[in-house]
Design a protein around this motif. Sequence first.
Motif, PDB file in Angstrom:
ATOM      1  N   THR A  42       0.842  -1.206   0.000  1.00  0.00           N
ATOM      2  CA  THR A  42       0.000   0.000   0.000  1.00  0.00           C
ATOM      3  C   THR A  42       0.875   1.252   0.000  1.00  0.00           C
ATOM      4  OG1 THR A  42      -0.093   0.004   2.430  1.00  0.00           O
ATOM      5  CG2 THR A  42      -1.928  -1.063   1.273  1.00  0.00           C
ATOM      6  N   PRO A  68      -1.535   8.526   1.547  1.00  0.00           N
ATOM      7  CA  PRO A  68      -1.792   9.713   0.725  1.00  0.00           C
ATOM      8  C   PRO A  68      -0.542  10.597   0.588  1.00  0.00           C
ATOM      9  CG  PRO A  68      -3.610   9.348   2.239  1.00  0.00           C
ATOM     10  CD  PRO A  68      -2.530   8.371   2.632  1.00  0.00           C
ATOM     11  N   ASN A 113      -4.225   2.944   4.850  1.00  0.00           N
ATOM     12  CA  ASN A 113      -3.869   3.274   3.464  1.00  0.00           C
ATOM     13  C   ASN A 113      -4.934   2.791   2.476  1.00  0.00           C
ATOM     14  OD1 ASN A 113      -1.486   4.383   4.360  1.00  0.00           O
ATOM     15  ND2 ASN A 113      -0.220   2.601   3.832  1.00  0.00           N
ATOM     16  N   LYS A 156      -7.998   5.026   2.763  1.00  0.00           N
ATOM     17  CA  LYS A 156      -7.802   6.393   2.256  1.00  0.00           C
ATOM     18  C   LYS A 156      -7.584   6.458   0.749  1.00  0.00           C
ATOM     19  CE  LYS A 156      -6.311   8.646   6.492  1.00  0.00           C
ATOM     20  NZ  LYS A 156      -5.203   8.635   7.448  1.00  0.00           N
ATOM     21  N   THR A 157      -6.844   5.479   0.200  1.00  0.00           N
ATOM     22  CA  THR A 157      -6.518   5.564  -1.230  1.00  0.00           C
ATOM     23  C   THR A 157      -7.434   4.696  -2.086  1.00  0.00           C
ATOM     24  OG1 THR A 157      -4.973   3.680  -1.235  1.00  0.00           O
ATOM     25  CG2 THR A 157      -4.060   5.839  -0.649  1.00  0.00           C
ATOM     26  N   LYS A 216      -2.270   3.407  -8.179  1.00  0.00           N
ATOM     27  CA  LYS A 216      -1.467   4.030  -7.129  1.00  0.00           C
ATOM     28  C   LYS A 216      -0.591   3.089  -6.319  1.00  0.00           C
ATOM     29  CE  LYS A 216      -4.534   7.889  -6.086  1.00  0.00           C
ATOM     30  NZ  LYS A 216      -5.412   8.522  -5.117  1.00  0.00           N
TER      31      LYS A 216
END
Lengths: 213, 213
Positions: free
Chosen positions: A35, A38, A76, A79-80, A124
Amino acid sequence: MMILSSTDILAMEQRYRATFMNSISGFKSLQMVGTISPSGQTNIALFNSIFHIGANPPLIGMICRPDGDQHSTFDNIEKTGFYTLNNVQQNWYKQAHQTSARYGLNQSEFETCGFNEQYLPDFKAPFVQQASVKLGLELREINVIKFNGSRIIIGEVKHIILDNGLVATDGFVDLEKAQSVTVAGLDSYHSTQKLARLKYAKPENQVEELIVN
Amino acid sequence: MMILSSTDILAMEQRYRATFMNSISGFKSLQMVGTISPSGQTNIALFNSIFHIGANPPLIGMICRPDGDQHSTFDNIEKTGFYTLNNVQQNWYKQAHQTSARYGLNQSEFETCGFNEQYLPDFKAPFVQQASVKLGLELREINVIKFNGSRIIIGEVKHIILDNGLVATDGFVDLEKAQSVTVAGLDSYHSTQKLARLKYAKPENQVEELIVN
């Protein structure tokens, strides 16, 4: 023969019970979860509670404890919305085990444990370059288990990076060729030896071996 | 190296994709789930999506597809509240595979596939006598995955029947001694070869082997 009741299990010393209950339910899928926060801090965590949910859409689940080591990973992912699963191989399983140490929040297990980050365009989360089977997932659902507060993270597989020569003509991914290990309990690593693939069972037939190249 | 996107996965032929996605996430825990209907009809079903949730209380989860073969098992668990998990052993894994055939509703896989029912007092569900590691569970929670309708069955371990000599002094259950097999995908059975148990990892230490008798 040993027969244990609920009372016997609950009376066990805490670490003994954790080791006992973690190993008793069978060999498990082991994945390094990659992961990124941000702010760009990468992370690897070892998960051994990975399970197939469905093929269409391709969904995979994993259990995340409410406390402890898996907190950064959970944070993580939440949030992502993205994470990767990377298989652990026989020739570097000790290095993978080391990622389970409690490193500081600003230390990446990629760097401290000697793994390389690999990225795909428009995705990401970091893959573990060394792994031979890598999955890029997008978070679909977080399910809370009311009974103990654990969370079930459910993701859809959006990207796959596979070494060549691992997929049979019927779609079977040969994990033994991929050098994937399996884990028992929290710390026991095992390679595997194929017994056989078996044909789809039918009431009127005997069990037959399935041979697919 | 092969790189596949979501579009590639969704474009796969349906059975190819099922085989592919079922095998790609790693070796899995395999258990024969034993149940009994309110009218007394016993059933065995093979499940390969079993996962540890917690040790205190001792919780185990498993995925049940909304359709298909697992319907009787789900129905029996929902109605009676009890079920068993029984490990699959190397010397009779083919016989265990045969329980996945679609037998009629009034045929028990115990009888048709040659397994013996075993019972504990005050616990309704049948254990598979032949297994060396047997767990008796009480249903605690059914969690629905909104994204594809699969159900997560969560049970608390209330009874354990274990062959002698399988538990190490720290609580570790030796699945290799128990002759448990692991499964890849839907039909590939594997025995295991222990690489090592590893000590709890710490940032300042090298990985070390753990030896416990």
